[in-house]
Structure formats: structure tokens, C-alpha cells
Write a protein that holds these residues in place. Structure first.
Motif, short mmCIF file in Angstrom:
data_model
loop_
_atom_site.label_atom_id
_atom_site.label_comp_id
_atom_site.label_asym_id
_atom_site.label_seq_id
_atom_site.Cartn_x
_atom_site.Cartn_y
_atom_site.Cartn_z
N GLY A 1 28.84 22.84 29.88
CA GLY A 1 28.97 21.34 29.46
C GLY A 1 30.11 21.53 28.46
O GLY A 1 31.18 20.52 28.42
N TRP A 2 30.23 22.54 27.53
CA TRP A 2 31.01 22.46 26.43
C TRP A 2 32.49 22.83 26.98
O TRP A 2 33.56 22.35 26.36
N SER B 1 24.69 25.27 21.00
CA SER B 1 24.76 24.46 22.17
C SER B 1 25.75 24.96 22.93
O SER B 1 25.57 24.92 24.35
N ASN C 1 24.27 17.04 30.36
CA ASN C 1 25.19 15.96 29.96
C ASN C 1 25.83 15.12 31.10
O ASN C 1 25.80 15.85 32.36
N ILE D 1 33.73 19.52 28.01
CA ILE D 1 34.13 18.36 26.86
C ILE D 1 35.37 18.99 26.14
O ILE D 1 36.34 18.37 25.82
N GLU E 1 21.40 22.66 27.97
CA GLU E 1 21.81 21.10 27.59
C GLU E 1 21.95 20.54 29.07
O GLU E 1 22.27 21.10 29.91
N LYS F 1 24.92 12.08 20.72
CA LYS F 1 25.86 13.07 21.46
C LYS F 1 26.94 12.23 22.40
O LYS F 1 26.47 12.28 23.71
N PHE G 1 31.45 11.74 28.19
CA PHE G 1 30.19 12.72 28.26
C PHE G 1 29.11 11.76 27.38
O PHE G 1 29.49 11.59 26.28
N VAL G 2 28.13 11.65 27.99
CA VAL G 2 26.84 11.40 27.03
C VAL G 2 25.85 12.36 27.52
O VAL G 2 25.35 12.66 28.53
N GLY G 3 25.01 12.81 26.27
CA GLY G 3 23.96 14.05 26.56
C GLY G 3 23.37 14.52 25.39
O GLY G 3 23.21 13.77 24.44
N SER G 4 23.09 15.98 25.30
CA SER G 4 22.38 16.48 24.17
C SER G 4 23.02 17.17 23.53
O SER G 4 22.56 18.13 22.56
N SER G 5 24.64 17.73 24.02
CA SER G 5 25.14 18.81 23.16
C SER G 5 25.76 18.50 21.73
O SER G 5 26.66 17.72 21.62
#
Length: 287
Positions: A9-10, A104, A112, A13, A110, A85, A94-98
Motif C-alpha cells: 500500500g505505501w 505500517s 486501503n 501511496i 494494512e 487515513k 486512498f482511504v484505509g488504515s495506513s
């Protein structure tokens, strides 16, 4: 089309932030010491984080990372109790948990959602703007940096204090059994780490999780005439086996071969760490 992202995910992003040609909008609760590398926002962007005294004194938000973005022209805002986040770049959000942290990016699981529709992107930007009320300046960063303390907590799932760890060699003698991957930790390792002895009446079934793939499966511990074995599908001679005790008959593991970048460091640890319980044969340690 929206897309659920559960791995890397990162990376996605960070790539979107790097490619943005317009100011971006981001609200991310906690911002670690590498946060500015994970989220390289361009000049004029809005960033909202929890830079409250509680977040800074416990080390979950690092004001130095925030100041580096501030010095690049990013407008940084603090919102206590923020837990969202959400990120909006030129044409993707992006919308999620990170959170913006090394944990993370490299350790936690995670999820997203990547969004590309204009309505949702506008909603993210509006949401971030609604939180952009307390802008941090140089005086605020000076005050926060003086109170910052590095984090002392650990994540339980990777904590040496919480979960004991076995590191052992995989030897040519392990290539036996129906799969050819019957790893044979020495009797000392079985007793000290697994709590299993050759004289035990019954051998347990262990639930194993491969930390690289996430695959979970059950394996029966097998007693032979003089050894105890456990089937590890990826086991090959010359590799190392690293196992963590994570619950009742539950273990996380990974196999590290010589070509792996982490092999040399782990092999050195195995050879340099004193083990009073070692007698002969394959090297092993419990930490």
C-alpha cells in the motif's frame, strides 16, 4: 474503478505523491520519523496529523519529519484525536488504515482502497480542508521537538519480549519423509522452544503461518526412533529456519536461503550467539 489494496500500500501511496503535479491533500493520524519519505508531498499541499502533546511525547508522531515537509512548503496542521487515513492526489486517492510509519510500511497488515472517481476525490479534499484549522509554524515545531521522545513500545506480534524465537539451520539430513522437508530441530530446541520431548506420550499438531505468504496450515509433529520432525514445505538444506511462538500450538515462521539479503546477518547471529544448551550438530538459538 476502486481497488482494494492489501499489499504494498505505501509503495502506491508514495508513488502517487511523488508523481503529483498539483498540491495534494492528506489526513493521516500518526506520522513517524520516516513519514516525509513515505509521503513526499509537493509544495502547497495540506497535511493534517495528530501532532498533539500526547502523540509527540509517546513518539507516534515525529515533529522533525513534519518540519522537513513544512520547510518544503507543505502546510502542516494538527488535529488531536485524528484517526483517519485519507489521501487525495491528482487523479487517485486512498482511504484505509495506513499511518505514515515504518511499522505500517514494513510490518503491519494494512488495507486501503484506491479511488479514482472525481466525486470521492473531492470528498477527501473537502474532508482534509475541514480539519485544516491549526497550522503549525516554526515556533510550534520548536516546542514540539523539545518534547518529542522516541517510541518505547513494541508491536506484540514482532516483540521479542512477547514472542520467543527459534533460529536454526536446515541440514541435508532433513530431506526425508513424504515431502522431503521434515525439519529436525535438535532435542534441546524441541524442549526449550516447543516444550516437546521425545518421551512425550502424544505429539501435538501445530498451526503454522508463513510470514512471507500469509498461508496458514496445520502440521503434526512426528516422532521417529531418535528424532522429532516437523514438515516445513519451503525447507531446503543450507537455509535457515526462523520461528516465533505466537499462541497455543501456533507458530509464525519463515525460511531464509543464502540468496536472501537477510541471510548473512542471521547466519552471523546464529554463529556468534552463545547457546549453553547446544551440544553438537546443527546450530540453533532461542531468543
Amino acid at each position: 474503478m476502486n481497488q482494494l489494496i492489501t499489499t504494498g500500500g505505501w509503495k502506491k501511496i508514495t508513488a502517487a505523491a511523488s508523481k503529483a503535479t498539483k498540491p495534494s491533500f492528506a489526513a493521516v493520524a500518526y506520522f513517524g520519523s520516516r513519514g516525509d519519505k513515505l509521503l513526499p508531498l509537493r509544495e502547497g499541499s495540506n497535511l493534517v496529523v495528530d501532532a498533539s502533546l500526547g502523540a509527540v511525547t509517546t513518539g507516534i508522531t515525529d515533529p522533525k519529519a513534519l518540519r522537513r515537509l513544512h520547510d518544503e512548503g507543505v502546510k502542516v496542521f494538527s488535529m488531536p484525536l485524528l484517526h483517519a487515513k485519507a489521501f487525495a492526489f491528482d487523479s487517485v486517492g486512498f482511504v484505509g488504515s495506513s499511518n505514515a510509519s515504518a511499522n505500517s510500511a514494513t510490518r503491519l497488515i494494512e488495507a486501503n482502497v484506491a479511488v479514482v472517481d472525481a466525486k470521492t476525490l473531492k470528498g477527501i479534499r473537502t474532508f482534509v480542508m475541514s480539519l485544516s484549522t491549526d497550522c503549525l509554524d516554526d515556533d510550534a515545531f520548536d516546542w514540539l521537538e523539545a518534547r518529542y521522545r522516541p517510541p518505547k513500545f513494541v508491536i506484540p506480534s514482532i516483540s521479542k519480549e512477547t514472542h520467543r524465537r527459534l533460529l536454526t539451520q536446515i541440514m541435508p539430513s532433513d530431506q526425508q519423509g513424504y515431502s522431503g522437508h521434515q525439519v529436525q530441530p535438535t532435542s534441546g530446541a524441541w524442549r526449550e522452544f516447543f516444550g516437546i520431548d521425545l518421551d512425550d506420550v502424544e505429539m501435538p499438531t501445530l498451526r503454522l503461518r508463513n510470514t512471507k505468504t500469509g498461508e496458514v496450515f496445520d502440521r503434526k509433529v512426528v516422532r521417529h526412533a531418535k528424532v522429532i520432525t516437523l514438515d516445513i514445505p519451503e525447507a531446503v538444506p543450507g537455509a535457515l529456519l526462523e520461528v516465533w511462538y505466537v499462541g497455543l500450538n501456533r507458530y509464525d515462521y519463515r525460511v531464509i536461503g543464502p540468496a536472501n539479503s537477510k541471510f548473512k546477518a542471521l547466519d552471523k547471529e546464529l554463529r556468534k550467539t552463545e547457546n549453553p544448551s547446544w551440544v553438537s550438530g546443527r546450530l540453533w538459538i532461542v531468543t
